[in-house]
Structure formats: structure tokens, C-alpha cells
Design an enzyme around this catalytic site. Structure first.
Site, PDB file in Angstrom:
ATOM      1  CB  SER A  92      -0.970   0.000   1.183  1.00 35.80           C
ATOM      2  OG  SER A  92      -0.254  -0.036   2.388  1.00 35.80           O
ATOM      3  CB  SER A  93       4.118   2.195   1.543  1.00 38.66           C
ATOM      4  OG  SER A  93       3.730   1.734   2.795  1.00 38.66           O
ATOM      5  CB  ALA A  95      -0.208   1.284  -4.234  1.00 36.95           C
ATOM      6  CG  ASP A 136       8.065  -1.494  -3.034  1.00 39.07           C
ATOM      7  OD1 ASP A 136       9.019  -0.948  -3.631  1.00 39.07           O
ATOM      8  OD2 ASP A 136       7.867  -1.358  -1.818  1.00 39.07           O
TER       9      ASP A 136
HETATM   10  O1  PMV Z   1       7.625  -6.752   2.751  1.00 43.17           O
HETATM   11  P1  PMV Z   1       7.422  -6.233   1.388  1.00 43.17           P
HETATM   12  O2  PMV Z   1       6.263  -6.844   0.693  1.00 43.17           O
HETATM   13  O3  PMV Z   1       7.399  -4.739   1.348  1.00 43.17           O
HETATM   14  O4  PMV Z   1       8.686  -6.684   0.525  1.00 43.17           O
HETATM   15  C1  PMV Z   1       9.991  -6.398   0.932  1.00 43.17           C
HETATM   16  C2  PMV Z   1      10.958  -6.960  -0.047  1.00 43.17           C
HETATM   17  C3  PMV Z   1      12.404  -6.771   0.319  1.00 43.17           C
HETATM   18  O5  PMV Z   1      13.166  -7.331  -0.745  1.00 43.17           O
HETATM   19  C4  PMV Z   1      12.732  -7.528   1.590  1.00 43.17           C
HETATM   20  C5  PMV Z   1      12.782  -5.314   0.515  1.00 43.17           C
HETATM   21  C6  PMV Z   1      12.913  -4.498  -0.752  1.00 43.17           C
HETATM   22  O6  PMV Z   1      12.822  -3.269  -0.662  1.00 43.17           O
HETATM   23  O7  PMV Z   1      13.155  -5.054  -1.836  1.00 43.17           O
END
Ligand code: PMV
Length: 304
Positions: A92-93, A95, A136
Site C-alpha cells: 500500500s505504501s 501504491a 514495489d
Molecule cells: O515486505 P514487502 O512486501 O514490502 O517486501 C519487501 C521486499 C524486500 O526485498 C525484503 C525489501 C525491498 O525493498 O526489496
């Protein structure tokens, strides 16, 4: 009349290569069909209304950076709305950052290429969290299922087609930044071992990249299992995640793994279509909560 721009951006599910991507290795991530919407308009005084977003500092920093880069002084009202809770760890952050900057660009007629949008949003993440690979943000900008290069931040869209997936929530919110820092501490203490583990994860990502070109669900599932085993070894899985993963596998999933930083949040299973119900039931039997989302969703867009 007040001009309002509304945009939306998708959440994400990490398929392969989490944590390794922080060290410059690639990962594969899919955008999911649950979205965060952001509406912006010019008003007399800044006002942010983001009840479903866990931290408004992402929205505040997005606004600050956009204004600074584009020399904009006007006050704005920003309101957010989300299809999913910020507690499930589905992005959500990222997005909300992407939808906010996209909306501000539209409102102030600042044209931003996808790459420029990515760069500005990634800067917001670094300014607020000081850590993060940006995968993300890429999922929220580009959508679909992407191969993300942790070093160059380049993106390649994968043609994955039908991905029969079940998502289970542990019920525990994890703190990504803490988990990333803990892995870094262990990496620094046992560099040789961790380099090996993370580069093995990169090999899995490459194998998944190849399997994605043929749409080999069985192989993609086996690679989920291998990826999960490595995540266990770097110490980010939990008993709850492991029991949900095992339950899904015993009930007929091709493979299953935790998704994201670990420590809680969600697991994902790749399942034959006719096994979906039994896999869902098995996850619920070990106290997991099924989250109904579909992968391969569209990236950020202007809604109105
Ligand atoms: O926890 P999530 O869904 O935000 O995923 C983090 C993924 C990591 O590889 C651990 C951190 C990143 O920024 O890539």
C-alpha cells in the site's frame, strides 16, 4: 469549480527474489488487482486525508518532493482510498506514493515518463525509509508481472498469462525495514554464507524467468519451494508462514512460499485450478486468512 484528479495504482506480490533484490540481484513481482486511489485538488491550505494508509509521511514526502522539483507553491488537498488494508503487506505504501505523484503530475500538467515517475517515487522511499530496492514502486508504475533488476532498476515485462495463485495472510503485520536491517546484520557477520544464499536466490529468479516464457506452472511452483527454503535459511520465515506453506503443499499446490520481507504478512501458493478450494481450506485450517486477489494487474492510471 474545483478541479480534482483521481488516480489509482496497484499493490504487489513478490514472486521470486525478495531480500536478494536489496543487494542488487533481480526479482520477479506481480501487480495485483487491489488498488489504492488518490484524489488531489488545489485548495487554500494543505490537507491530507489518508485513513487507510499506515503512514502519511509517504504522502507528505511525495508532495514535498514533487513541489520542490517542479517549483510549485500552491496548496493541495490529498485524499486516499484503498481496496486493501495496509496491514497485509501487499504494497500500500508504494501504491500510494505512485498514485500521489501521478495525480500531482496530472493536476499541475507536469508530464512524467514512467521512468521519471519511478525515479521520483523511489526517491520518496529512500528519503522516508532510507532503505528499499524499489521493486514495489516499479510494480505500481508498470503493472503486469515484471523482472526487476535490483542494480540498474530496469524492468522487463513478462508474459506470464494465467497464474493460478492462492494468497494467505498470517494475521501478523511485519516490519519490512527491520527485517531488511536484520538480514544486513547477519550478512555482515557471515558474508560468505549470505553471498552464496542470495546468489542462489538469483539463480532461482533466472530459472523462473525461463519457466515464465513457457508458462510452466509446475516448474514455477517448484521454484516457489526452493525460494522459500532459501528465505528460511536467511532467517525471515516464521512458524506460522512455514505451516501455511506446508499446508498448501500438502493440499496439492505446485509450490508455496512467503512473499515479501517475511516475519508475517502473506504467503502465496501456485495451484492447479482444480485444487484451489482444497488449498484454500488447508491454509484456513492452520489459521491463515485467504486474501482474494488476482495477479498481472494494470499499473498506475488516471481514473478521472
Ligand atoms: O515486505 P514487502 O512486501 O514490502 O517486501 C519487501 C521486499 C524486500 O526485498 C525484503 C525489501 C525491498 O525493498 O526489496
Amino acid at each position: 469549480m474545483k478541479k480534482t484528479i483521481t488516480t489509482s495504482a496497484p499493490g504487489k506480490l513478490t514472486l521470486y527474489g525478495e531480500h536478494a533484490v536489496v543487494y542488487g540481484y533481480p526479482c520477479i513481482v506481480t501487480a495485483m488487482d487491489s488498488r489504492v486511489r488518490v484524489s488531489v485538488s488545489v485548495v487554500d491550505e494543505d490537507h491530507i486525508d489518508a485513513p487507510q494508509v499506515k503512514r502519511t509521511d509517504f504522502v507528505e514526502e511525495a508532495l514535498r518532493l514533487f513541489r520542490e522539483k517542479n517549483k510549485i507553491k500552491q496548496s493541495v488537498e490529498i485524499a486516499t482510498n484503498s481496496d486493501f488494508s495496509s496491514s497485509v503487506g501487499l504494497g500500500s505504501s508504494s501504491a500510494v506514493i505512485v498514485a500521489t505523484i501521478k495525480a500531482l503530475g496530472e493536476l499541475f500538467a507536469v508530464s512524467l515518463s514512467d521512468k521519471e515517475l519511478f525515479d521520483m517515487c523511489y526517491q520518496v522511499v529512500i528519503n522516508v525509509k532510507g532503505i528499499g530496492s524499489g521493486f514495489d514502486i516499479a510494480a505500481a508504475v508498470y503493472g503486469g508481472t515484471i523482472y526487476f533488476d535490483g542494480k540498474s532498476k530496469e524492468v522487463e515485462l513478462l508474459r506470464l498469462g494465467h497464474l493460478p495463485m492462492v494468497v494467505g495472510y498470517t494475521g501478523n503485520k511485519a516490519d519490512t525495514a527491520t527485517l531488511v536491517k536484520e538480514v544486513r546484520d547477519r550478512y555482515e557477520k557471515e558474508e560468505k554464507k549470505y553471498k552464496l544464499l542470495l546468489s542462489s536466490m538469483a539463480d532461482i529468479v533466472q530459472d523462473a524467468y525461463i519457466a515464465s516464457t513457457t508458462g510452466d506452472s509446475e516448474e514455477l511452483g517448484v521454484l516457489f519451494n526452493e525460494n522459500h527454503a532459501l528465505l528460511q535459511k536467511i532467517g525471515v520465515s516464521t512458524d506460522k508462514l512455514d505451516s501455511m506453506v506446508e499446508a498448501a503443499k500438502s493440499a496439492g499446490a505446485y509450490g508455496a512460499k512467503l512473499s515479501g520481507a517475511g516475519g508475517g504478512d502473506c504467503m502465496i501458493a501456485l495451484v492447479p485450478d482444480d485444487m484451489r478450494m482444497s488449498v484454500e481450506r488447508a491454509i484456513e485450517e492452520v489459521d491463515g486468512k485467504i486474501v482474494r486477489v488476482e495477479p498481472n494487474a494494470q499499473g498506475v492510471r488516471v481514473e478521472s
